[in-house]
Design a protein around this motif. Sequence first.
Motif, PDB file in Angstrom:
ATOM      1  N   GLU A 112      17.686  37.010  49.204  1.00  0.00           N
ATOM      2  CA  GLU A 112      18.007  35.616  49.500  1.00  0.00           C
ATOM      3  C   GLU A 112      19.222  35.140  48.701  1.00  0.00           C
ATOM      4  O   GLU A 112      19.136  34.149  47.989  1.00  0.00           O
ATOM      5  N   TYR A 113      20.315  35.830  48.806  1.00  0.00           N
ATOM      6  CA  TYR A 113      21.500  35.419  48.058  1.00  0.00           C
ATOM      7  C   TYR A 113      22.666  35.176  49.014  1.00  0.00           C
ATOM      8  O   TYR A 113      22.734  35.760  50.087  1.00  0.00           O
ATOM      9  N   ASP A 114      23.581  34.282  48.585  1.00  0.00           N
ATOM     10  CA  ASP A 114      24.755  33.969  49.411  1.00  0.00           C
ATOM     11  C   ASP A 114      26.021  34.545  48.811  1.00  0.00           C
ATOM     12  O   ASP A 114      27.064  34.581  49.448  1.00  0.00           O
ATOM     13  N   LEU A 115      25.903  34.947  47.550  1.00  0.00           N
ATOM     14  CA  LEU A 115      27.099  35.325  46.806  1.00  0.00           C
ATOM     15  C   LEU A 115      26.710  36.389  45.787  1.00  0.00           C
ATOM     16  O   LEU A 115      25.693  36.250  45.116  1.00  0.00           O
ATOM     17  N   VAL A 116      27.493  37.450  45.729  1.00  0.00           N
ATOM     18  CA  VAL A 116      27.276  38.448  44.678  1.00  0.00           C
ATOM     19  C   VAL A 116      28.560  38.517  43.861  1.00  0.00           C
ATOM     20  O   VAL A 116      29.646  38.701  44.409  1.00  0.00           O
ATOM     21  N   THR A 117      28.436  38.312  42.558  1.00  0.00           N
ATOM     22  CA  THR A 117      29.612  38.314  41.697  1.00  0.00           C
ATOM     23  C   THR A 117      29.532  39.467  40.715  1.00  0.00           C
ATOM     24  O   THR A 117      28.470  39.726  40.162  1.00  0.00           O
ATOM     25  N   GLY A 118      30.644  40.130  40.505  1.00  0.00           N
ATOM     26  CA  GLY A 118      30.702  41.180  39.495  1.00  0.00           C
ATOM     27  C   GLY A 118      30.833  40.561  38.116  1.00  0.00           C
ATOM     28  O   GLY A 118      31.636  39.649  37.922  1.00  0.00           O
ATOM     29  N   ARG A 119      30.027  41.048  37.200  1.00  0.00           N
ATOM     30  CA  ARG A 119      30.106  40.538  35.835  1.00  0.00           C
ATOM     31  C   ARG A 119      30.558  41.677  34.936  1.00  0.00           C
ATOM     32  O   ARG A 119      29.929  42.726  34.889  1.00  0.00           O
ATOM     33  N   ARG A 120      31.664  41.471  34.231  1.00  0.00           N
ATOM     34  CA  ARG A 120      32.252  42.558  33.429  1.00  0.00           C
ATOM     35  C   ARG A 120      31.428  42.790  32.182  1.00  0.00           C
ATOM     36  O   ARG A 120      31.227  41.863  31.406  1.00  0.00           O
ATOM     37  N   GLU A 150      30.091  33.253  33.747  1.00  0.00           N
ATOM     38  CA  GLU A 150      30.011  34.336  32.765  1.00  0.00           C
ATOM     39  C   GLU A 150      31.338  35.070  32.730  1.00  0.00           C
ATOM     40  O   GLU A 150      32.347  34.523  33.091  1.00  0.00           O
ATOM     41  N   ASN A 151      31.279  36.313  32.330  1.00  0.00           N
ATOM     42  CA  ASN A 151      32.500  37.111  32.300  1.00  0.00           C
ATOM     43  C   ASN A 151      32.900  37.520  33.707  1.00  0.00           C
ATOM     44  O   ASN A 151      32.911  38.691  34.034  1.00  0.00           O
ATOM     45  N   GLU A 152      33.200  36.548  34.529  1.00  0.00           N
ATOM     46  CA  GLU A 152      33.496  36.892  35.902  1.00  0.00           C
ATOM     47  C   GLU A 152      34.955  36.640  36.220  1.00  0.00           C
ATOM     48  O   GLU A 152      35.574  35.725  35.708  1.00  0.00           O
ATOM     49  N   GLY A 153      35.476  37.491  37.055  1.00  0.00           N
ATOM     50  CA  GLY A 153      36.842  37.315  37.523  1.00  0.00           C
ATOM     51  C   GLY A 153      36.776  37.023  39.002  1.00  0.00           C
ATOM     52  O   GLY A 153      35.929  36.245  39.457  1.00  0.00           O
ATOM     53  N   ASN A 154      37.661  37.681  39.752  1.00  0.00           N
ATOM     54  CA  ASN A 154      37.688  37.412  41.183  1.00  0.00           C
ATOM     55  C   ASN A 154      36.696  38.263  41.966  1.00  0.00           C
ATOM     56  O   ASN A 154      36.281  37.890  43.054  1.00  0.00           O
ATOM     57  N   PHE A 155      36.332  39.401  41.408  1.00  0.00           N
ATOM     58  CA  PHE A 155      35.539  40.405  42.116  1.00  0.00           C
ATOM     59  C   PHE A 155      34.206  39.829  42.614  1.00  0.00           C
ATOM     60  O   PHE A 155      33.359  39.429  41.815  1.00  0.00           O
ATOM     61  N   CYS A 156      34.037  39.789  43.926  1.00  0.00           N
ATOM     62  CA  CYS A 156      32.801  39.235  44.477  1.00  0.00           C
ATOM     63  C   CYS A 156      32.702  39.526  45.966  1.00  0.00           C
ATOM     64  O   CYS A 156      33.660  39.988  46.585  1.00  0.00           O
ATOM     65  N   ILE A 176      39.855  30.111  41.196  1.00  0.00           N
ATOM     66  CA  ILE A 176      38.820  30.412  42.190  1.00  0.00           C
ATOM     67  C   ILE A 176      37.448  30.744  41.571  1.00  0.00           C
ATOM     68  O   ILE A 176      36.438  30.263  42.071  1.00  0.00           O
ATOM     69  N   PRO A 177      37.390  31.521  40.468  1.00  0.00           N
ATOM     70  CA  PRO A 177      36.057  31.758  39.899  1.00  0.00           C
ATOM     71  C   PRO A 177      35.337  30.440  39.556  1.00  0.00           C
ATOM     72  O   PRO A 177      34.130  30.323  39.748  1.00  0.00           O
ATOM     73  N   GLY A 178      36.083  29.453  39.090  1.00  0.00           N
ATOM     74  CA  GLY A 178      35.488  28.143  38.800  1.00  0.00           C
ATOM     75  C   GLY A 178      35.055  27.433  40.084  1.00  0.00           C
ATOM     76  O   GLY A 178      33.954  26.897  40.172  1.00  0.00           O
ATOM     77  N   LEU A 179      35.927  27.450  41.096  1.00  0.00           N
ATOM     78  CA  LEU A 179      35.607  26.797  42.371  1.00  0.00           C
ATOM     79  C   LEU A 179      34.364  27.425  42.994  1.00  0.00           C
ATOM     80  O   LEU A 179      33.523  26.744  43.574  1.00  0.00           O
ATOM     81  N   ALA A 216      42.441  26.383  34.595  1.00  0.00           N
ATOM     82  CA  ALA A 216      40.982  26.396  34.622  1.00  0.00           C
ATOM     83  C   ALA A 216      40.434  25.283  33.740  1.00  0.00           C
ATOM     84  O   ALA A 216      39.579  24.503  34.159  1.00  0.00           O
ATOM     85  N   ILE A 217      40.958  25.189  32.536  1.00  0.00           N
ATOM     86  CA  ILE A 217      40.385  24.231  31.593  1.00  0.00           C
ATOM     87  C   ILE A 217      40.682  22.789  32.016  1.00  0.00           C
ATOM     88  O   ILE A 217      39.798  21.949  32.056  1.00  0.00           O
TER      89      ILE A 217
END
Length: 304
Positions: A112-120, A150-156, A176-179, A216-217
Amino acid sequence: MISVITPAYNEELVVKELIGRIMGAFQDVGEALEVICVDDGSTDNTFPVLLDLKKQYQQIKIISLSRNFGHQAAYSAGLAYAKGDYIAMLDGDLQDPPELLPGFLNTLKEKEYDLVTGRRIKMPERSGKKLFTRLFHKLFKKLSGIQGIENEGNFCMMKRQVALSINSMQEKNRYIPGLRVFAGFRNYYVDYERNERARGENKMSFSKLFLLALDAIFSFSKWPVKLCLYLGLVGLVTVFGAVIYIVLSKLLGFAPLGWSSTMISLYFLGAVQLTFLGVIGEYVYRIYKETQNRPLYFIKEIVE
Ligand code: UDP
Ligand code: MG
């Protein structure tokens, strides 16, 4: 259909391996695939190499931007264009392994997920830039108050709905990671080790990274203006204390108030005021940018 978006700025040395590995990863997935390569104004042979690769793989679509707009704009161009039901974002230098994407897809389909994000989990190299990135991630998490960033970049990889939500946020200073976190939805993290870039030079110079961190900030945190206020208040309290001291010393007749204290407070207040004029200026500039409402990028050519 699955869309894989990958920006490339002067990546002539990597694109061949990149496309090969993406194609290899999706070989047994059995779904329609489009690989959207956004050529972010490359000045080397990235575009011709992509054209050449397209003869071999029809799934490639090339969006060529009119000049270098930066990778957040390149990703935005890809997101606006992607037609897939599942849309992935992948850096073009093979730091993020394309082989993980089918796993992301399974998670989206079966859970039941809509988004999978890679976490470094591990940053290769203890270089200054990597340290800066790590510091930024820590600071950003604190300042933005965004839960779970978290330690996330664009990878998703995300469902179409999530991509549409990101596209609907039309702000010009894009992180984009923030958005993506702001958009919400049910997010699943996959921990992965970030590799070294396969070939070629880094395209995000330190200054580009620094500007992105500021984007970002400033766009996700009201902390800079808050800091103005707090420091201002501290200043006021200090001045209040100083006034009491001055009056008392006058009344008690000790220590003539000298030149040095005057100069120090003058410089100090001047510096504080200038700094925060800068902070306010930054916001004014950003408001100005948003009201200009210029497009994020211009497309020179699309090769379907
Ligand atoms: N990139 C881009 N435009 C730029 C800078 C970078 O499209 O102005 C692309 C680059 O080709 C790569 C990805 O964005 O595919 C990430 O860049 P890089 O590897 O230099 O960044 P880092 O890994 O240091 O974050
Ligand atoms: Mg990289």
